[in-house]
Design an enzyme around this catalytic site. Sequence first.
Site, PDB file in Angstrom:
ATOM      1  N   SER A  66     -28.358  47.103   5.096  1.00  0.00           N
ATOM      2  CA  SER A  66     -29.719  47.608   4.840  1.00  0.00           C
ATOM      3  C   SER A  66     -29.971  48.108   3.425  1.00  0.00           C
ATOM      4  O   SER A  66     -31.128  48.311   3.051  1.00  0.00           O
ATOM      5  CB  SER A  66     -30.051  48.735   5.808  1.00  0.00           C
ATOM      6  OG  SER A  66     -30.653  48.200   6.946  1.00  0.00           O
ATOM      7  N   LYS A  69     -32.516  46.364   1.373  1.00  0.00           N
ATOM      8  CA  LYS A  69     -33.963  46.559   1.545  1.00  0.00           C
ATOM      9  C   LYS A  69     -34.599  47.207   0.307  1.00  0.00           C
ATOM     10  O   LYS A  69     -35.787  47.020   0.045  1.00  0.00           O
ATOM     11  CB  LYS A  69     -34.223  47.385   2.815  1.00  0.00           C
ATOM     12  CG  LYS A  69     -33.842  46.584   4.069  1.00  0.00           C
ATOM     13  CD  LYS A  69     -33.763  47.400   5.343  1.00  0.00           C
ATOM     14  CE  LYS A  69     -33.416  46.495   6.530  1.00  0.00           C
ATOM     15  NZ  LYS A  69     -32.834  47.128   7.678  1.00  0.00           N
ATOM     16  N   TYR A 191     -33.702  36.973   5.699  1.00  0.00           N
ATOM     17  CA  TYR A 191     -33.396  38.385   5.960  1.00  0.00           C
ATOM     18  C   TYR A 191     -31.887  38.597   6.178  1.00  0.00           C
ATOM     19  O   TYR A 191     -31.277  39.492   5.581  1.00  0.00           O
ATOM     20  CB  TYR A 191     -34.196  38.883   7.176  1.00  0.00           C
ATOM     21  CG  TYR A 191     -33.755  40.249   7.643  1.00  0.00           C
ATOM     22  CD1 TYR A 191     -34.060  41.391   6.914  1.00  0.00           C
ATOM     23  CD2 TYR A 191     -32.976  40.392   8.802  1.00  0.00           C
ATOM     24  CE1 TYR A 191     -33.620  42.638   7.315  1.00  0.00           C
ATOM     25  CE2 TYR A 191     -32.536  41.639   9.221  1.00  0.00           C
ATOM     26  CZ  TYR A 191     -32.858  42.759   8.473  1.00  0.00           C
ATOM     27  OH  TYR A 191     -32.404  43.990   8.874  1.00  0.00           O
ATOM     28  N   TYR A 243     -32.869  55.919   8.384  1.00  0.00           N
ATOM     29  CA  TYR A 243     -33.310  55.729   9.764  1.00  0.00           C
ATOM     30  C   TYR A 243     -33.791  57.053  10.341  1.00  0.00           C
ATOM     31  O   TYR A 243     -34.555  57.763   9.714  1.00  0.00           O
ATOM     32  CB  TYR A 243     -32.192  55.124  10.628  1.00  0.00           C
ATOM     33  CG  TYR A 243     -31.354  54.103   9.927  1.00  0.00           C
ATOM     34  CD1 TYR A 243     -31.939  52.964   9.397  1.00  0.00           C
ATOM     35  CD2 TYR A 243     -29.985  54.257   9.782  1.00  0.00           C
ATOM     36  CE1 TYR A 243     -31.180  52.012   8.747  1.00  0.00           C
ATOM     37  CE2 TYR A 243     -29.216  53.301   9.137  1.00  0.00           C
ATOM     38  CZ  TYR A 243     -29.820  52.190   8.621  1.00  0.00           C
ATOM     39  OH  TYR A 243     -29.066  51.263   7.978  1.00  0.00           O
ATOM     40  N   VAL A 261     -25.407  49.515   7.636  1.00  0.00           N
ATOM     41  CA  VAL A 261     -24.428  49.579   8.724  1.00  0.00           C
ATOM     42  C   VAL A 261     -23.064  49.007   8.340  1.00  0.00           C
ATOM     43  O   VAL A 261     -22.114  49.088   9.118  1.00  0.00           O
ATOM     44  CB  VAL A 261     -24.932  48.911  10.032  1.00  0.00           C
ATOM     45  CG1 VAL A 261     -26.097  49.664  10.629  1.00  0.00           C
ATOM     46  CG2 VAL A 261     -25.263  47.454   9.812  1.00  0.00           C
TER      47      VAL A 261
HETATM   48  N1  GLU Z   1     -28.531  43.450   9.116  1.00  0.00           N
HETATM   49  C1  GLU Z   1     -28.603  44.666   9.840  1.00  0.00           C
HETATM   50  C2  GLU Z   1     -29.573  44.513  11.001  1.00  0.00           C
HETATM   51  O1  GLU Z   1     -30.575  43.914  10.835  1.00  0.00           O
HETATM   52  C3  GLU Z   1     -29.022  45.757   8.915  1.00  0.00           C
HETATM   53  C4  GLU Z   1     -29.088  47.063   9.604  1.00  0.00           C
HETATM   54  C5  GLU Z   1     -28.670  48.204   8.742  1.00  0.00           C
HETATM   55  O2  GLU Z   1     -27.838  48.116   7.864  1.00  0.00           O
HETATM   56  O3  GLU Z   1     -29.229  49.249   9.005  1.00  0.00           O
HETATM   57  O4  GLU Z   1     -29.334  44.967  12.063  1.00  0.00           O
END
Ligand code: GLU
Length: 307
Positions: A66, A69, A191, A243, A261
């Site tokens: 993530s 992003k 993505y 989050y 993650v």
């Molecule tokens: N590729 C992971 C997902 O879409 C990213 C989630 C993350 O790192 O928070 O679940």
Amino acid sequence: MERTDYQRILREIRREIEPFAREGRAADYIPALAEVDPDQFGICIRTIDGRIYGLERADARFSIQSITKVFSLAMCLWLEGDALWRRVGREPSGTAFNSLIQLEVERGVPRNPFINAGAIVLADVLLRHLDDPEGRFLSFVRALSGNDALDYDDRVARSEREKGYLNAAIANLLKYHGNLHGDIERVLRLYFLQCSVAMSCRDLACAFGAFADHRTPFRFDGVSLTASQVKRINAIMQTCGFYDEAGEFSFLVGLPGKSGVGGGIVAVYPQKYSVAVWSPRLNTKGNSVMGMKALELLTTRTEESIF
Ligand code: GLU
């Protein structure tokens, strides 16, 4: 003026967080991530004037997930400016990164760009504007970090796609509400690839130097942002970067940041430094246990936070 002895502070922090070394579990909903040795730790600080302080696995590459992003948001703000905010909000979600509930209630407008739904909209924006979004995204991240060797990890991306049921559900919900223009499979492919980029703490600390320094013009690989846009990316990291643990990170660490993650966390101290830490064992909210602890101690020891 005496310079902060970051190297010594990092060594002390490492000793202090050892009791937490076996706490938490590495993400296993992406099968390729479950294969990573969970007992690794790396950290790297890059000061705004370019000095680097690293420890342990600071040069080991891991899946940034993530954290990607933030790079997407930078590119999308360059491409669309404020028009982007018609398709994605900028409020903390207070929900898990892959939650569907809020997206349904709010009729397909993701709360912010740093939850999965928001980042899937960002991937759609990139696809709409760019002929070769995968190539362009990668060259932007390479330019930001100053490392031309960075690449996607196809195996991680494929592994995530195979089990990516929730993200597919999110993309379908976005499409249903008219907030996804491209083909669902195509958007998801971009993505997942973006999430798979492999970077080290050093690469990330260097890349986020650009966000720590809004006074130097942001221009990388043709992507340019105003100082105000850079500051606002930091504001969204502060409020939405963790989050449903964004408040806790703000409380404990006091810096804008973003986690993934894969166990990575980056944070920026505007006009001072950027820092990246990596350790795969995650807490129940999906944030690195050792990473959170290390950054909490860093801002406590240095008595430096934005507050
Ligand atoms: N590729 C992971 C997902 O879409 C990213 C989630 C993350 O790192 O928070 O679940």
